[in-house]
Write a protein that holds these residues in place. Sequence first.
Motif, PDB file in Angstrom:
ATOM      1  N   GLY A   1      -2.386   2.416  -0.472  1.00  0.00           N
ATOM      2  CA  GLY A   1      -2.103   2.309  -1.902  1.00  0.00           C
ATOM      3  C   GLY A   1      -1.496   3.582  -2.440  1.00  0.00           C
TER       4      GLY A   1
ATOM      5  N   ALA B   1      -5.885  -9.193  -3.442  1.00  0.00           N
ATOM      6  CA  ALA B   1      -6.120  -7.761  -3.680  1.00  0.00           C
ATOM      7  C   ALA B   1      -5.240  -7.310  -4.831  1.00  0.00           C
TER       8      ALA B   1
ATOM      9  N   PRO C   1      -3.002  -1.816  -4.230  1.00  0.00           N
ATOM     10  CA  PRO C   1      -3.694  -1.889  -2.941  1.00  0.00           C
ATOM     11  C   PRO C   1      -3.039  -2.901  -2.003  1.00  0.00           C
TER      12      PRO C   1
ATOM     13  N   PRO D   1      -9.318  -0.698  -6.525  1.00  0.00           N
ATOM     14  CA  PRO D   1      -8.944  -1.941  -5.839  1.00  0.00           C
ATOM     15  C   PRO D   1     -10.008  -3.013  -6.030  1.00  0.00           C
TER      16      PRO D   1
ATOM     17  N   HIS E   1      -5.124  -4.027  -8.309  1.00  0.00           N
ATOM     18  CA  HIS E   1      -5.843  -2.928  -8.949  1.00  0.00           C
ATOM     19  C   HIS E   1      -6.144  -3.286 -10.406  1.00  0.00           C
TER      20      HIS E   1
END
Length: 294
Positions: free
Chosen positions: A27, A264, A12, A276, A266
Amino acid sequence: MLKTTEINIRDPFVLPMPSEQQYYLYGTIGTETWEGKASGIDYYTSQDLENWEGPFAAFRPPAGFWADRNFWAPEVHAYLGRYYMFASFKAEGVSRGTQILAADTPKGPFLPISEGPMTPRDWECLDGTLYVDAEKQPWMVFCHEWVQVGDGEVCAVRLSDDLSAAVGQPQLLFHASEAPWAQEIHPKGRSGYVTDGPFMHRLSNGELIMLWSSFSTGGYTVGIARTASGDITGPWEQDAEPLYAGDGGHCMVFRTFDGQLLLAYHRPNETPQERPFFVPLREEGSTLVIDQNA
């Protein structure tokens, strides 16, 4: 409207747009990560990082585009009045590489600004990111993949002022195995150390650090490298302990409209379960830590 937990993407990347009071989320499309041909690259929009509209098309490959699969890890950076997408692509029999695309708005449509990738044509590469140094010189930091070199590399190459060409040869910054926490992986009979997802961040004290991902005892992991010189060319040193080791990674850092620093990434790293996550960060001394109290 979608909740964050309903969005299946890897890698992300969030672009805050203060003029719109809106966040753009890009993403790798989760269902298209590994097998088969890719349809393109999408984005989502949100005002609160919890409720999202989309997906909307950011990039669809034009006729004759050199790649047809593994449309990975798009990042969108505002630079000199336009928006530039750094994304990795591949075709059968053609090395994976990071290409740069451009658009007038973060919505796209993004179009290539060069004939092919910025990375060397005979290298297997991915995860390019933009860094602009103190002299306003743009660079692309990227990974030379472990599948080709065994011990994955993070490299940097200078870019032309308009980002349309690489200038000179890539410079090696470090190998994955230099991180004390990194572990060798052994998938499908191969062995090696992974480098993924470099992202540059300058601390408030002026120190330049890089967040990047590999594997540790905690699964997919985010670590920190730093250069005391303050220069992209290093030398780079690895923090002994990772920033995050909970089977999540390929991260970036951004600020919310109220000034909160967020990480951020995943998680988990297993397809198709990836989602995310956005977690608060704070600076502590000359490093970043995940803020458990925020």
